[in-house]
Design a protein around this motif. Structure first.
Motif, PDB file in Angstrom:
ATOM      1  N   SER A 703       1.430   3.553  10.478  1.00 19.26           N
ATOM      2  CA  SER A 703       0.979   4.934  10.288  1.00 19.26           C
ATOM      3  C   SER A 703       0.798   5.302   8.827  1.00 19.26           C
ATOM      4  N   ILE A 704       1.041   4.365   7.913  1.00 19.10           N
ATOM      5  CA  ILE A 704       1.022   4.696   6.488  1.00 19.10           C
ATOM      6  C   ILE A 704      -0.374   5.124   6.052  1.00 19.10           C
ATOM      7  N   GLN A 705      -0.432   6.187   5.253  1.00 23.32           N
ATOM      8  CA  GLN A 705      -1.697   6.658   4.702  1.00 23.32           C
ATOM      9  C   GLN A 705      -1.668   6.733   3.170  1.00 23.32           C
ATOM     10  N   ILE A 706      -0.480   6.910   2.611  1.00 21.92           N
ATOM     11  CA  ILE A 706      -0.339   6.904   1.156  1.00 21.92           C
ATOM     12  C   ILE A 706       0.772   5.930   0.797  1.00 21.92           C
ATOM     13  N   LEU A 707       0.406   4.877   0.093  1.00 23.54           N
ATOM     14  CA  LEU A 707       1.361   3.849  -0.337  1.00 23.54           C
ATOM     15  C   LEU A 707       1.230   3.703  -1.849  1.00 23.54           C
ATOM     16  N   ASP A 708       2.268   4.095  -2.572  1.00 23.20           N
ATOM     17  CA  ASP A 708       2.210   4.103  -4.034  1.00 23.20           C
ATOM     18  C   ASP A 708       3.424   3.372  -4.591  1.00 23.20           C
ATOM     19  N   PHE A 709       3.186   2.135  -5.077  1.00 23.83           N
ATOM     20  CA  PHE A 709       4.232   1.332  -5.722  1.00 23.83           C
ATOM     21  C   PHE A 709       3.940   1.162  -7.212  1.00 23.83           C
ATOM     22  N   SER A 710       3.093   1.996  -7.769  1.00 21.77           N
ATOM     23  CA  SER A 710       2.615   1.801  -9.138  1.00 21.77           C
ATOM     24  C   SER A 710       3.721   2.038 -10.160  1.00 21.77           C
ATOM     25  N   GLN A 711       3.492   1.484 -11.391  1.00 20.35           N
ATOM     26  CA  GLN A 711       4.370   1.679 -12.534  1.00 20.35           C
ATOM     27  C   GLN A 711       5.798   1.241 -12.248  1.00 20.35           C
ATOM     28  N   ASN A 712       5.910   0.024 -11.738  1.00 20.22           N
ATOM     29  CA  ASN A 712       7.198  -0.635 -11.552  1.00 20.22           C
ATOM     30  C   ASN A 712       7.125  -2.015 -12.204  1.00 20.22           C
ATOM     31  N   HIS A 713       7.992  -2.932 -11.799  1.00 24.16           N
ATOM     32  CA  HIS A 713       7.990  -4.285 -12.339  1.00 24.16           C
ATOM     33  C   HIS A 713       7.781  -5.306 -11.223  1.00 24.16           C
ATOM     34  N   LEU A 714       6.931  -4.967 -10.273  1.00 28.75           N
ATOM     35  CA  LEU A 714       6.710  -5.828  -9.122  1.00 28.75           C
ATOM     36  C   LEU A 714       5.881  -7.046  -9.514  1.00 28.75           C
ATOM     37  N   SER A 715       6.198  -8.161  -8.882  1.00 30.86           N
ATOM     38  CA  SER A 715       5.479  -9.405  -9.158  1.00 30.86           C
ATOM     39  C   SER A 715       5.085 -10.048  -7.835  1.00 30.86           C
ATOM     40  N   GLY A 716       4.532 -11.276  -7.936  1.00 30.74           N
ATOM     41  CA  GLY A 716       4.097 -11.960  -6.730  1.00 30.74           C
ATOM     42  C   GLY A 716       2.711 -11.517  -6.315  1.00 30.74           C
ATOM     43  N   THR A 717       2.340 -11.873  -5.116  1.00 32.78           N
ATOM     44  CA  THR A 717       0.989 -11.600  -4.627  1.00 32.78           C
ATOM     45  C   THR A 717       0.964 -10.374  -3.709  1.00 32.78           C
ATOM     46  N   ILE A 718      -0.228  -9.872  -3.503  1.00 27.03           N
ATOM     47  CA  ILE A 718      -0.418  -8.774  -2.559  1.00 27.03           C
ATOM     48  C   ILE A 718      -0.426  -9.350  -1.143  1.00 27.03           C
ATOM     49  N   PRO A 719       0.425  -8.863  -0.264  1.00 26.47           N
ATOM     50  CA  PRO A 719       0.460  -9.414   1.097  1.00 26.47           C
ATOM     51  C   PRO A 719      -0.892  -9.275   1.789  1.00 26.47           C
ATOM     52  N   PRO A 720      -1.382 -10.329   2.404  1.00 19.37           N
ATOM     53  CA  PRO A 720      -2.668 -10.238   3.116  1.00 19.37           C
ATOM     54  C   PRO A 720      -2.592  -9.391   4.381  1.00 19.37           C
ATOM     55  N   CYS A 721      -1.382  -9.072   4.819  1.00 22.08           N
ATOM     56  CA  CYS A 721      -1.218  -8.355   6.082  1.00 22.08           C
ATOM     57  C   CYS A 721      -1.449  -6.855   5.951  1.00 22.08           C
ATOM     58  N   PHE A 722      -1.961  -6.390   4.803  1.00 18.02           N
ATOM     59  CA  PHE A 722      -2.276  -4.972   4.685  1.00 18.02           C
ATOM     60  C   PHE A 722      -3.261  -4.528   5.771  1.00 18.02           C
ATOM     61  N   SER A 723      -3.928  -5.467   6.357  1.00 19.68           N
ATOM     62  CA  SER A 723      -4.866  -5.128   7.442  1.00 19.68           C
ATOM     63  C   SER A 723      -4.142  -4.594   8.674  1.00 19.68           C
ATOM     64  N   ASN A 724      -2.799  -4.685   8.680  1.00 16.53           N
ATOM     65  CA  ASN A 724      -2.029  -4.123   9.796  1.00 16.53           C
ATOM     66  C   ASN A 724      -1.823  -2.622   9.672  1.00 16.53           C
ATOM     67  N   PHE A 725      -2.245  -2.033   8.561  1.00 16.19           N
ATOM     68  CA  PHE A 725      -2.110  -0.586   8.393  1.00 16.19           C
ATOM     69  C   PHE A 725      -3.143   0.105   9.278  1.00 16.19           C
ATOM     70  N   THR A 726      -2.769   0.309  10.528  1.00 19.73           N
ATOM     71  CA  THR A 726      -3.714   0.803  11.534  1.00 19.73           C
ATOM     72  C   THR A 726      -4.366   2.117  11.121  1.00 19.73           C
ATOM     73  N   ALA A 727      -3.585   3.019  10.523  1.00 18.63           N
ATOM     74  CA  ALA A 727      -4.121   4.325  10.141  1.00 18.63           C
ATOM     75  C   ALA A 727      -5.196   4.222   9.075  1.00 18.63           C
ATOM     76  N   LEU A 728      -5.241   3.094   8.354  1.00 20.87           N
ATOM     77  CA  LEU A 728      -6.246   2.896   7.314  1.00 20.87           C
ATOM     78  C   LEU A 728      -7.382   1.988   7.765  1.00 20.87           C
ATOM     79  N   VAL A 729      -7.252   1.431   8.960  1.00 17.15           N
ATOM     80  CA  VAL A 729      -8.245   0.493   9.479  1.00 17.15           C
ATOM     81  C   VAL A 729      -9.095   1.130  10.564  1.00 17.15           C
ATOM     82  N   ASP A 730      -8.429   1.763  11.523  1.00 23.29           N
ATOM     83  CA  ASP A 730      -9.104   2.252  12.720  1.00 23.29           C
ATOM     84  C   ASP A 730      -9.799   3.577  12.433  1.00 23.29           C
ATOM     85  N   SER A 731     -11.104   3.584  12.546  1.00 21.03           N
ATOM     86  CA  SER A 731     -11.875   4.803  12.260  1.00 21.03           C
ATOM     87  C   SER A 731     -11.707   5.861  13.336  1.00 21.03           C
TER      88      SER A 731
END
Length: 975
Positions: A703-731
């Motif tokens: 159900s996520i619509q706003i995801l903000d992790f900016s301005q931290n010290h995160l590393s690694g890769t962006i998970p490819p599973c962001f496509s599971n964010f149904t609220a951002l995928v399903d029109s």
């Protein structure tokens, strides 16, 4: 002498006859005196009652009279709720009425010993278990009421069939979900039944009808089957009694389709209730025959008829209709003149689609006392209400009324409840408006442009219990007329332009205050101790003022507390004085509070909304916060909080919004955010000190619509599973609501408040605060971290995303081709990474894109040509040395400026250009002229003329086409 003797003998005979006639009456009158001749109840029945009492629970001693004295032990006819017959020396128990006695336990079968019982009423208790099937032996029962024993049930109603003398049956609230289709047959076999109450019984639907009407009761006049989830199949059984029924209640079921015509043909029908179903269309024409109809309730269905047509079909009830309820439908059109229903007392048409002005009333309704028209689209001026002289309740809120309030309002001396809130009224209220409203106790004029112009010593004729005047103008000083009101429980004078401090006399006005709203004024000063100023379960809103000092003690049973946007200082220690567990809403944001979050937060088990944003709080979030299972919103934005997000927070599974932005939280982004808090809509961890990688479990936030992790010290890769964010995928998903309904106080049906969640979101390069529109945004911001690797192509599936910011990371690889599928994207920032390769042409497909930043990467090649991409400034592409093409100044290979020609050649070219332009414009003009004339002549002339003309037009068009083509080719060479 003989005659005298005969006379005396005759007199003796006469006296003997009189004594014999009077003996039964004397016997009856002596039965209740208590002497030796008193009639006692049968021992068998007395023992049955004692056994019945032994099997039940009676915590309050309601049946203490049952055998408390020797006399009572012998005569059960004197026991509470017991009534006996008096036809012999031994009485039979004929009536047992123990309604609302707070009794519990199982119903003992010992009652079956009461063979002469005619009346049994046990409703409103807490009996549980099955109804004894042996009740079938109580063959003399006329009245049986076991209703509202919520844990009582019956798996079979066959025992009812044996109660052939039954006239009144009430099993409302008894669980009958396992009583299959036989419940219909059992009831149909009661020939004398007049009243049937089976509301809220979870009755199963009827599946067959073969045996209906065989021995059916022809006397049934009252039937209540509401709140059972029954389908329209119930009609097939119900219409067997069409000739006798006068009262029908099928409300809160699952009836669908049109309203059956058969209802209008019921000659005896006086009350019909079909509220809370899914009925469609309009009213059948057959209702014109309903000459006895007194009450019609069709509220909360899907009726779509024009209201004037609907009322026309009720013409037969013009002299009988007293109550009409049509709330919550889709009835449309103007509000017609309804005064032709001369006996109408209650009219409910709220929550429909009515439009246009209030009708011009031609008659009057001397009996109307309740008029509810709120939540429509009624326009125009405030109506003249003098035609409703006995009006007591007037609900006009949430319409589009404008102008002044008609002075007729002051003539309604019986008016008790008046609400016209949320309109566009613009008027100055004087004392004359209220002169005769001595009965008024509820006044709601909120959200209008109304000004109170009353003298400082005005004494209103009323004593109000609810005063709601938000957004009116009562200021600048505190309204002095409030000193005359000492019974109000609700006071809302928010946004009233009041300045200065609260007078000391105010706090001692009303001992029963439940809700106080003084927000959005300019009130300053200190607050007194509030702990004793309010009634139980109260609400307080003093937000958006200039109040200072520490927050004082508040009522220990406070339900809602909003002190946001003031200048309060000090700590949160006052919270620990709130001993009650009723606090639902707490907003202390935007103050000067310091210190740590108190551990006593765990005490508020029903807390739903917690906002402490923009203060100077420090320390860690206490583990006790996990003891708030009802929490929906947690806003701790912009404080100095530190430490890790406590593991206990995972127990708050109803959370929809978490905003921890602008603190000093450390540790990793918890994986349980995705596995346990799956209802999250907004998750903001911006501007903290989180490290590590983004956990894969975050992808469970459908159900996520706003995801903000900016301005931290995160590393690694962006998970490819962001496509599971149904609220951002399903029109097909609709926008969510980020406002929450909460209980502002506990004092009646009108005590709900609305909390509008807010958050700062970086939108199109700016940090903006969003409130009521927060649910419309769809944004992912992972900027200013240390994320590496390629941008997953699965991000391209986020078709509903409005903003994507991956800037200021160390991402590599190419911009994904799938980005063209993100059709709703308005802002894209991939700047300051290490992206390489060409800009994909699919980027030009983003028609809504208004902000683009691809600067400071390693992009190369030509910027794709499109109106969209060339409209951005060069800064959007700067810092990519190998990138070329407009709007950048550096040209791509092969696009260099051609060598300058000789002057003579240039002159020839200019002449050629002039010729091209002249020929081009001449051809365009000629084509337009003949095209227009051709269309005209086609209509005017005959077929032969038309044929000749079109042959000519065709040749001319060919010439024009050749001319345009040649000239266009020359022009392109020159360009």
């Amino acid at each position: 002498m003989m005659a005298r003797k005969i006379s005396i003998q005759l007199l003796h005979v006469f006296l003997l006859v009189v004594l014999l006639c009077l003996y039964p009456a004397l016997a009856i009158s002596s039965s209740g005196v208590g002497d030796d001749e008193t009639i006692r109840c049968m021992e068998r029945e007395r023992q049955a009652l004692l056994k019945f009492k032994a099997d039940l629970t009676d915590h309050d001693g309601r049946l203490s009279s049952w055998g408390s004295t020797q006399e009572d032990m012998e005569d059960c006819c004197k026991w509470k709720g017991v009534h006996c017959s008096n036809h012999s020396t031994t009485s039979y128990i004929t009536m047992l009425d123990l309604s609302y006695q707070d009794l519990g336990g199982k119903i003992s079968p010992s009652l079956l010993e009461l063979h002469h019982l005619r009346y049994l009423d046990l409703h409103g208790n807490s009996f549980y278990g099955p109804i004894p099937y042996q009740f079938s032996n109580l063959s003399n029962l006329r009245h049986l009421d076991l209703s509202y024993n919520p844990m009582l049930n019956s798996e079979n109603l066959e025992w009812l069939s044996h109660l052939s003398l039954l006239r009144h049956l009430d099993l409302s609230g008894v669980v009958l979900s396992k009583a299959t289709g036989n419940w219909v047959q059992s009831i149909s076999n009661l020939p004398l039944l007049k009243e049937l109450h089976l509301s809220g019984c979870s009755l199963p639907n009827i599946t067959h009808f073969s045996s209906f009407g065989v021995n059916s009761s022809l006397s049934l006049s009252f039937i209540d089957l509401s709140s059972n989830g029954l389908s329209s199949s119930i009609f097939n059984w119900l219409f067997n009694f069409s000739s006798s029924l006068s009262y029908i209640n099928l409300g809160a079921n699952e009836l669908k389709g049109s309203i059956p015509d058969a209802f209008g043909d019921m000659g005896s029908l006086t009350n019909l209730s079909l509220y809370g179903n899914q009925l469609e269309g309009g009213l059948p024409k057959s209702f014109a025959n309903s000459s006895r109809l007194q009450s019609l309730d069709l509220s909360f269905n899907n009726l779509t008829e024009e209201l004037h047509e609907f009322l026309q079909k009720l013409s037969g009830a013009e002299n009988s209709l007293q109550r009409l309820a049509l709330d919550g439908n889709q009835l449309k059109g103007p509000l017609p003149d309804f005064t032709r229903f001369s006996l109408l007392r209650e009219l409910y048409i709220a929550k429909n689609l009515l439009s246009g002005p209030f009708p011009k009333i031609t008659g009057n309704l001397p009996s109307l006392y309740y008029l509810s028209l709120y939540r429509n689209q009624i326009t125009g001026s405030f109506p003249d209400l003098s035609v409703f002289p006995l009006l007591e309740y007037l609900l006009l809120q949430n319409n589009q009324l404008s102008g002044t309030i008609h002075t007729s309002i002051g003539q309604l001396h019986k008016l008790e409840y008046f609400s016209c809130a949320f309109n566009s009224l613009n008027d100055t209220f004087s004392e004359a408006h209220f002169s005769n409203l001595s009965s008024l106790w509820y006044l709601d004029l909120c959200s209008n442009a109304l000004t109170f112009n009353v003298s400082s010593d005005w004494v209103p004729p009323f004593q109000l219990f609810a005063i709601k005047l938000a957004s009116c103008t009562l200021g600048p000083s505190f309204p002095n007329w409030l000193r005359t009101q000492d019974k109000f429980t609700v006071l809302d004078i928010s946004s009233n332009g009041i300045t200065g401090s609260i007078p000391s006399w105010f706090w001692d006005l009303s001992p029963g205050l439940h809700y106080l709203n003084l927000s959005h004024n300019q009130i300053n000063g200190l607050l007194p101790d509030l702990s004793s100023k309010f009634e139980l379960y109260s609400g307080i809103d003093l937000s958006y003022n200039l109040l200072t000092g520490p927050i004082p003690l508040v009522p220990p049973t406070v339900v809602s507390l909003n002190l946001a946007k003031n200048k309060f200082g000090g700590s949160l220690s006052f919270l620990c004085s709130i001993t009650g567990e009723w606090l639902i809403y707490l907003d202390l944001s935007n103050n000067l509070l310091v210190g740590e979050l108190p551990y006593c937060l765990s005490h508020f088990k029903v807390l739903s909304i917690l906002s402490l944003a923009n203060n100077n709080l420090y320390g860690e979030i206490p583990i006790s916060i996990g003891s708030l299972p009802q929490m929906q919103t947690l806003n701790l934005r912009n404080n100095n909080l530190s430490g890790e997000v406590p593991f206990s927070l995972k127990s708050c599974t109803k959370l929809s919004i978490i905003d921890l932005r602008g603190n000093r939280f450390t540790g990793i982004v918890p994986a349980w955010l995705g596995t346990h808090l799956t209802n999250l809509i907004v998750l903001i961890l911006r501007s903290n000190e989180f490290k590590g990688s983004i956990p894969q479990e975050i992808c469970h936030l459908n159900s996520i619509q706003i995801l903000d992790f900016s301005q931290n010290h995160l590393s690694g890769t962006i998970p490819p599973c962001f496509s599971n964010f149904t609220a951002l995928v399903d029109s097909t998903n609709s926008d969510v609501m980020t406002s929450f309904i909460y209980r502002a106080y506990y004092d009646g049906p009108y005590d709900d408040g609305t909390y509008v969640a807010n958050a700062f979101v970086q939108w199109k390069g700016q940090d903006l605060e969003y409130g009521k529109n927060l649910g419309l945004l769809k944004s992912i911001d992972l900027s200013s971290n240390r994320l590496s690797g390629k941008v997953p192509k699965q991000i391209g599936s986020l078709a509903r995303l409005n903003s994507l910011n991956l800037s200021r990371n160390i991402l590599t690889g190419k911009i994904i081709q799938e980005i063209g599928r993100m059709g709703m994207l308005e802002s894209l920032d991939l700047s300051e990474n290490r992206l390489s390769g060409e800009i994909p042409r699919s980027l030009a497909q983003l028609n809504f894109l208004s902000v683009l930043n691809l600067s400071k990467n390693n992009l190369s090649g030509k910027i794709p040509s499109s109106t969209q991409l060339q409209s951005f400034s060069a800064s959007a592409y700067s810092g990519n040395p190998e990138l070329c093409g407009l709007p950048l100044p550096n040209k791509c290979p092969g696009e260099e400026t051609p060598i300058t020609t000789h002057a003579k050649d240039r002159s020839i070219e200019l002449d050629e250009d002039r010729s091209i332009r002249q020929g081009f414009y001449f051809s365009m003009g000629l084509g337009f002229f003949f095209g227009f004339c051709g269309a005209f002549w086609t209509v005017v002339y005959n077929s032969r003329s038309r044929h000749a003309f079109f042959m000519f037009l065709n040749n001319m068009t060919d010439q024009i086409y050749v001319n345009i083509t040649l000239n266009w080719a020359r022009l392109r060479r020159r360009l």
